[in-house]
Design an enzyme around this catalytic site. Structure first.
Site, PDB file in Angstrom:
ATOM      1  N   HIS A  21      -5.571  -3.415  -2.623  1.00 36.71           N
ATOM      2  CA  HIS A  21      -5.142  -2.600  -3.772  1.00 36.71           C
ATOM      3  C   HIS A  21      -5.004  -3.402  -5.056  1.00 36.71           C
ATOM      4  O   HIS A  21      -4.395  -2.935  -6.009  1.00 36.71           O
ATOM      5  CB  HIS A  21      -3.820  -1.900  -3.451  1.00 36.71           C
ATOM      6  CG  HIS A  21      -3.929  -0.962  -2.291  1.00 36.71           C
ATOM      7  ND1 HIS A  21      -4.490   0.298  -2.403  1.00 36.71           N
ATOM      8  CD2 HIS A  21      -3.601  -1.111  -0.992  1.00 36.71           C
ATOM      9  CE1 HIS A  21      -4.464   0.885  -1.215  1.00 36.71           C
ATOM     10  NE2 HIS A  21      -3.944   0.053  -0.338  1.00 36.71           N
ATOM     11  N   SER A  30       0.790  -1.226   0.000  1.00 36.16           N
ATOM     12  CA  SER A  30       0.000   0.000   0.000  1.00 36.16           C
ATOM     13  C   SER A  30       0.824   1.280   0.000  1.00 36.16           C
ATOM     14  O   SER A  30       0.309   2.342  -0.311  1.00 36.16           O
ATOM     15  CB  SER A  30      -0.965  -0.004   1.191  1.00 36.16           C
ATOM     16  OG  SER A  30      -0.247  -0.115   2.403  1.00 36.16           O
ATOM     17  N   LYS A  73     -12.105   0.760  -1.513  1.00 37.65           N
ATOM     18  CA  LYS A  73     -11.120   1.331  -2.445  1.00 37.65           C
ATOM     19  C   LYS A  73     -11.688   1.336  -3.860  1.00 37.65           C
ATOM     20  O   LYS A  73     -12.460   2.215  -4.180  1.00 37.65           O
ATOM     21  CB  LYS A  73      -9.792   0.610  -2.270  1.00 37.65           C
ATOM     22  CG  LYS A  73      -9.153   1.157  -0.992  1.00 37.65           C
ATOM     23  CD  LYS A  73      -8.018   0.422  -0.423  1.00 37.65           C
ATOM     24  CE  LYS A  73      -7.555   1.179   0.810  1.00 37.65           C
ATOM     25  NZ  LYS A  73      -7.072   0.322   1.868  1.00 37.65           N
TER      26      LYS A  73
HETATM   27  C1  PLP Z   1      -6.943   0.254   3.273  1.00 37.94           C
HETATM   28  C2  PLP Z   1      -6.393  -1.046   3.629  1.00 37.94           C
HETATM   29  C3  PLP Z   1      -7.009  -1.842   4.600  1.00 37.94           C
HETATM   30  C4  PLP Z   1      -8.143  -1.361   5.442  1.00 37.94           C
HETATM   31  O1  PLP Z   1      -9.313  -1.240   4.736  1.00 37.94           O
HETATM   32  P1  PLP Z   1     -10.501  -0.289   5.239  1.00 37.94           P
HETATM   33  O2  PLP Z   1     -11.663  -0.841   4.537  1.00 37.94           O
HETATM   34  O3  PLP Z   1     -10.141   1.103   4.828  1.00 37.94           O
HETATM   35  O4  PLP Z   1     -10.595  -0.415   6.723  1.00 37.94           O
HETATM   36  C5  PLP Z   1      -6.491  -3.108   4.806  1.00 37.94           C
HETATM   37  N1  PLP Z   1      -5.410  -3.546   4.141  1.00 37.94           N
HETATM   38  C6  PLP Z   1      -4.779  -2.783   3.211  1.00 37.94           C
HETATM   39  C7  PLP Z   1      -3.587  -3.318   2.504  1.00 37.94           C
HETATM   40  C8  PLP Z   1      -5.237  -1.502   2.944  1.00 37.94           C
HETATM   41  O5  PLP Z   1      -4.611  -0.736   2.077  1.00 37.94           O
END
Ligand code: PLP
Length: 403
Positions: free
Chosen positions: A219, A191, A250
């Site tokens: 991602h 990330s 996302k």
């Molecule tokens: C954003 C993210 C999360 C958390 O997800 P949310 O739905 O925003 O709580 C978990 N793992 C990774 C790799 C992320 O980038």
């Protein structure tokens, strides 16, 4: 309320932040927590009265505001209202949750799926429900904080392998007792760096050492694979990951998290994971929006092609201008700045020229590796990406980051 008249560790912890934030604000270097006034088409936003190009959003396929998704959310509100008033096991389960879980299972080519109210909580509760004292969990050093927290909470022996270093991982697996439960867990796309886990090799090792494999696809859904289904498709592998975790916040423009896996694991999680048992179910509008979004990804494959084109343009253009974009291969594009202050100054220059990009500084990344963490989406126009790169390039020259 006045500051309590103490000098304890709470006071010090809080003060460290208030002082850092105040110093950054004084120097016009603070751009966190900025309220967006309006989401506009083409990955633009209205902010501080300016129309800005958005380069910090995770809406990789530009699905936020998609008419089909908005419509699905509105219909769900008319049918179910705005809240679930209960946990999934009791009164909180609605037909839309079941539909969403079926959609996710199909999309991820898994037998079944379960959803939670955030991605963060999904990692926390799932890792700590499956793993326990005496077990061994192996985690990439650059894994997301929610994975780290889940591993710590599980009470299992916690081993961290050097980033994407398969020899190191193998050494650690070899050293663990043969007769304990083992799990390897990693981000699919990292990330902060945008690079991809070596899935074929991890898979080989988990088979060899009889370990469970859990991959966080926050991602990679909508980003990797010809049809956007994620990392297995990217590597031309079938349904090979034991526990496929993802977020609904996302590429999927909603909120929540999920696990796709075999039926037994899902049955276990939907009776024994604490976030499922003790936290309210996803609101109907968010469940319906997520459900529709997975379908839109499959119905509109041009979005993935456009994302790939834009990613190529953005990484290539930044490299061509002399920036170090590290090892990224995806829509997460780090622009290496070095020290924290350089990353903050680069942010200020970009923001003053209507490019919304944000810095990542220590302790989120190692000291000396502060960066702009830019993201590109399918909704950006070619000319707008060019403009943003010109702005970032001019900032880099002005501050002496590039020649
Ligand atoms: C954003 C993210 C999360 C958390 O997800 P949310 O739905 O925003 O709580 C978990 N793992 C990774 C790799 C992320 O980038």
């Amino acid at each position: 309320m006045d500051f309590k008249n103490t000098n304890d560790s709470v006071t010090h912890r809080v003060r460290a932040f208030t002082e850092r934030v105040a110093r950054l604000k004084e120097n016009d270097l603070y751009y966190l927590n900025m309220p967006v006034e309006e989401i506009l088409p083409d990955s633009k936003v209205l902010l501080r009265g300016h129309v800005m190009g958005m380069y910090a959003s995770y809406s990789y396929l530009g699905l936020v505001g998609h008419p089909r998704i908005n419509e699905a959310a509105k219909k769900a509100i008319d049918k179910f209202g705005t809240g679930t008033n209960g946990v999934r096991m009791l009164a909180g389960t609605l037909t839309i949750h079941k539909e969403l879980e079926e959609t996710i299972a199909n999309f991820k080519h898994a037998e079944a799926a379960v959803t939670y109210s955030s991605g963060y909580v999904t990692n926390l509760t799932v890792i700590s429900s499956l793993m326990g004292r005496g077990d061994y969990v192996f985690s990439d050093k650059l894994n997301h904080a929610s994975i780290v927290d889940g591993c710590l909470m599980s009470g299992a022996e916690f081993r961290r392998f050097r980033h994407n270093d398969m020899e190191h991982l193998e050494g650690l697996l070899k050293n663990a007792p043969a007769d304990v439960a083992k799990m390897v867990v990693a981000d699919s796309v990292f990330s902060m760096d945008g690079d991809i886990i070596d899935l074929p090799k991890v898979l080989e090792l988990t088979k060899k050492y009889n370990a469970w494999l859990m991959i966080d696809e926050a991602h990679s859904v909508g980003v990797l694979g010809k049809t956007g289904t994620g990392i297995e498709e990217h590597f031309g592998l079938g349904d090979v990951i034991d526990i496929k975790m993802g977020t609904l916040s996302k590429t999927i423009p909603s909120v929540g998290g999920y696990i796709a896996s075999n039926k037994d694991i899902i049955t276990f999680l939907s009776h024994a994971s604490r976030a499922y048992m003790f936290s309210a179910a996803l609101p109907p509008a968010q469940a319906a929006a997520a459900n529709e979004a997975f379908k839109v990804i499959l119905d509109e494959p041009w979005r993935i092609e456009k994302l790939n084109e834009n990613t190529k343009q953005f990484i290539g253009g930044l490299k061509g201008r002399g920036f170090d974009t590290m090892l990224t291969e995806t829509a997460i594009v780090p622009v290496l700045c070095g020290d924290d202050d350089m990353a903050f100054a680069m942010t200020r220059e970009a923001q003053h020229n209507d490019v919304f990009v944000l810095p990542v500084a220590s302790p989120a990344v190692p000291e000396g590796l502060a960066r702009l963490r830019a993201t590109v989406t399918a909704a950006h126009e070619t000319s707008e990406i060019e403009r943003a790169m010109d702005v970032i390039g001019a900032a880099g020259k002005k501050l002496g980051l590039i020649k």
